[in-house]
Design a protein around this motif. Structure first.
Motif, PDB file in Angstrom:
ATOM      1  N   LEU A  91       4.227  11.035   2.244  1.00 34.62           N
ATOM      2  CA  LEU A  91       4.617   9.781   1.610  1.00 34.62           C
ATOM      3  C   LEU A  91       4.422   8.662   2.615  1.00 34.62           C
ATOM      4  CD1 LEU A  91       6.007   8.057  -0.638  1.00 34.62           C
ATOM      5  CD2 LEU A  91       8.188   8.599   0.477  1.00 34.62           C
ATOM      6  N   SER A  92       3.765   7.581   2.195  1.00 31.37           N
ATOM      7  CA  SER A  92       3.549   6.431   3.067  1.00 31.37           C
ATOM      8  C   SER A  92       3.718   5.160   2.250  1.00 31.37           C
ATOM      9  CB  SER A  92       2.147   6.472   3.681  1.00 31.37           C
ATOM     10  OG  SER A  92       1.873   5.287   4.403  1.00 31.37           O
ATOM     11  N   LEU A  93       4.569   4.239   2.760  1.00 30.54           N
ATOM     12  CA  LEU A  93       4.794   2.938   2.127  1.00 30.54           C
ATOM     13  C   LEU A  93       4.574   1.856   3.181  1.00 30.54           C
ATOM     14  CD1 LEU A  93       8.079   3.742   0.163  1.00 30.54           C
ATOM     15  CD2 LEU A  93       5.740   3.783  -0.728  1.00 30.54           C
ATOM     16  N   ASN A 100       0.860  -1.183   0.000  1.00 32.74           N
ATOM     17  CA  ASN A 100       0.000   0.000   0.000  1.00 32.74           C
ATOM     18  C   ASN A 100       0.897   1.233   0.000  1.00 32.74           C
ATOM     19  OD1 ASN A 100      -2.171   1.745   0.159  1.00 32.74           O
ATOM     20  ND2 ASN A 100      -2.439   1.503   2.363  1.00 32.74           N
ATOM     21  N   GLY A 101       0.837   2.024  -1.056  1.00 33.89           N
ATOM     22  CA  GLY A 101       1.674   3.211  -1.168  1.00 33.89           C
ATOM     23  C   GLY A 101       0.846   4.453  -1.449  1.00 33.89           C
ATOM     24  N   LEU A 102       1.220   5.561  -0.822  1.00 34.93           N
ATOM     25  CA  LEU A 102       0.515   6.827  -1.016  1.00 34.93           C
ATOM     26  C   LEU A 102       1.527   7.946  -1.166  1.00 34.93           C
ATOM     27  CD1 LEU A 102      -2.623   8.228   0.632  1.00 34.93           C
ATOM     28  CD2 LEU A 102      -0.499   9.502   0.964  1.00 34.93           C
ATOM     29  N   LEU A 103       1.313   8.808  -2.156  1.00 34.58           N
ATOM     30  CA  LEU A 103       2.152   9.981  -2.375  1.00 34.58           C
ATOM     31  C   LEU A 103       1.238  11.174  -2.598  1.00 34.58           C
ATOM     32  CD1 LEU A 103       4.930  11.316  -2.842  1.00 34.58           C
ATOM     33  CD2 LEU A 103       4.700  10.713  -5.263  1.00 34.58           C
ATOM     34  N   GLY A 104       1.471  12.230  -1.829  1.00 34.88           N
ATOM     35  CA  GLY A 104       0.635  13.418  -1.961  1.00 34.88           C
ATOM     36  C   GLY A 104       1.434  14.681  -1.746  1.00 34.88           C
TER      37      GLY A 104
END
Length: 577
Positions: A414-416, A386-390
């Protein structure tokens, strides 16, 4: 769950039937599991019976991603704020107190969830509750601390009719304390003409204290929930009174460059506030969703203080403040299926403070600040990843009196997260932002609080910047044990700091930002939980090492070992802590 099992066999030689009764087979469901998306925990009956509200239940469950829960302050094990939700709706203190513990089905923990109902929160606890078609309940929550002479009484009622739910609460608390006080040490660092720094301490040691405080609150919440629509509106108020915050004692200096003396300090204050919050979420066709969250609060505060010393010096100070705060968040998300989802956001904040000072200063401050922050997030997830980039920017504009300033600063998230299986997961996150300041930091009023000390603000101070990064590993081998290892670092730039300088009235504390060194901290540690003797004994502990670097004008580095250990022993329905 206990399942008695009986096997039956028929002999081929006779018509008789032989039976054999086997031992009971105990099948225990998995009470905790983790993944790249969410970690799920099922509270036991003992844990629910021992808790009176949501935070107490979290403390009994000892979730490895959380630190020690203290009151309503819930943080990760590295100290980051955790937002609390009930059935995907933001939970207030009143909501957490009004929960019926027997209805808690499970507790979920998220890092940087992309579900639009979580409004972009970075860390989330979500209580999943038993749902009913009709009905309701009334709950009273009370406690009394006889030694501390404080207590609270809260009443809650919930009524559910089909899609509508109504929550009404009212309560209050009091504190009447005559023996809780502590010494305070003020450290002054005065620049000298030869370039050196003169350091001395002013030490106040109270031998008398009398504190009286009361707070009363009502709240009303109306909720409409369907599979595609969530609409929650909450209206509340709070009335806080502190008619006495009085201390008396002695003042001395180290080194003894000034004479010692006796002092009395009398303070009182009151604050009346009202709040409204809305939480609206709509699931639209074709993988789209829209959420809007308005908020408004108003508070009126009166504060008064009279400080006197035996030498005859006396300083009276008062302040009256009217504060308005309005925020709104608009979020639109589109789901591309296997290609992930994208979320566009627009945040707005308006702050207005009007403060009138009386006593040693008769200044009047009026500060208005607003912030507009658009941004964009992209999220991609699989079964294990699950990856998030904002990112985006914040435009800030503030006006103090006739002076205005504005700035534009970027922010980034950023979250990985990777889940090896239901027992192991690892997560990495990074966050960069700028932070608005309280109005008092920009005040030009010079307020003298004792014969030696006066303080003021700095109208030129502007928002500071922060960079945060953290890494966490979670291991849950079975229901008996869990373990977490974590590390976190924070760096603050454009930092402001208190600076002391000589003045005609002694020492003046100002706020300086230009030329001030950065602040940084590092934290790493481990945390674990063991449940023994058929879950009758729960032991939870953490050991961590923190290193803090504070730049000029303080220019020091400190480090310390942090630890906590708690144990719960359940005897039937009773709890020994």
């Amino acid at each position: 769950m206990l399942i008695p099992f009986v096997a039956m066999a028929q002999s081929e030689m006779t018509d008789s039937i032989k039976t054999q009764e086997l031992k009971e087979v105990v099948i225990e469901g998995q009470l905790q599991q983790t993944s790249a998306i969410v970690s799920t925990y099922l509270p036991t009956k003992r844990q629910r019976n021992a808790a009176q509200n949501g935070p107490e239940l979290l403390n009994h469950m000892a979730i490895p991603q959380l630190g020690l829960v203290s009151g309503y302050n819930v943080t990760t094990n590295s100290g980051q704020k955790v937002d609390l939700y009930i059935d995907f709706v933001p939970a207030s203190e009143q909501d957490l107190n009004g929960m019926r513990m027997a209805d808690v089905k499970k507790v979920e923990y998220y890092d940087f969830p992309t579900d639009p109902r979580f409004q972009g929160s970075q860390h989330v606890i979500n209580f999943i509750m038993q749902q009913y078609e009709y009905g309701g309940y009334v709950k009273a929550y009370a406690n009394e601390f006889f030694i501390a002479n404080s207590g609270q009484l809260n009443l809650f009622s919930k009524l559910q009719y089909k899609r509508m739910t109504f929550d009404i609460g009212v309560g209050g608390w009091y504190s009447a304390n005559d023996h809780m006080s502590q010494s305070t040490v003020e450290t002054y660092r005065l620049p000298q003409t030869d370039g050196s720094i003169k350091i001395f301490e002013r030490i106040s040691e109270p031998d008398y204290a009398k504190v009286r405080q009361q707070s009363y609150w009502p709240t009303f919440k109306a909720s409409y929930l369907t599979d595609k629509i969530t609409m929650v509106n909450t209206l509340g108020a709070n009335f806080f009174r502190s008619p006495k915050q009085n201390t008396a004692g002695s003042v001395r200096f180290s080194p003894a460059d000034f004479p010692s003396t006796e002092y009395t300090d009398e303070q009182n204050s009151r604050t009346n506030s009202i709040t409204y919050s809305g939480y609206w979420n709509f699931v639209l066709p074709h993988g789209n969703s829209l959420s809007f969250n308005p908020y408004y609060s108003y508070s009126h505060t009166n504060q008064h203080r009279l400080y006197s010393e035996a030498s005859g010096s006396s300083f009276a100070n008062g302040a009256t403040d009217d504060s308005h705060r309005a925020t709104a968040s608009l979020r639109f998300m589109h789901d591309f299926g296997k290609y992930g989802n994208i979320t566009a956001i627009l945040n707005g904040t308006l702050l207005s403070n009007r403060t009138q000072y009386s006593g040693t200063s008769t200044a009047s401050d009026r500060l208005t600040t607003y912030r507009v922050g658009p941004g964009l997030f992209y999220n991609f997830k699989t079964d294990k990843f699950n990856g998030l980039l904002g990112g985006g920017f914040n435009y800030d504009h503030s006006k103090l009196g006739s002076e205005s300033e504005h700035s534009t600063q970027p922010w980034m998230d950023l979250s990985l997260q990777y889940g090896f299986n239901s027992k192991n997961s690892i997560s990495l996150e990074f966050h960069h932002a700028t932070w608005t300041l309280a109005s008092s930091y920009r005040s030009t009023a010079v307020i003298q609080s004792n014969p030696l000390f006066s303080y003021t603000g700095n109208p030129d101070v502007h928002p500071y910047k922060s960079w945060d990064a953290s890494l966490r590993y979670v291991f849950m081998p079975n229901n008996k044990f869990n373990f977490a290892a974590f590390g976190q670092t924070t760096v603050i730039t454009d930092r402001y700091a208190y600076v002391y300088e000589a003045s005609p009235n002694g020492i003046l504390r100002t706020i300086q930002q230009k030329g001030v060194g950065n602040y940084s901290s590092w934290l790493y540690g481990v945390q674990g939980t063991a449940r023994l003797f058929n879950n009758s004994l729960m032991i939870n502990g953490q050991v961590a090492h923190r290193i803090v670097r504070n730049g000029v004008p303080f220019d020091w580095t400190n480090q310390r070992v942090l630890w906590h250990l708690q144990a719960f022993y359940y005897v039937g329905v009773l709890l020994v802590r």
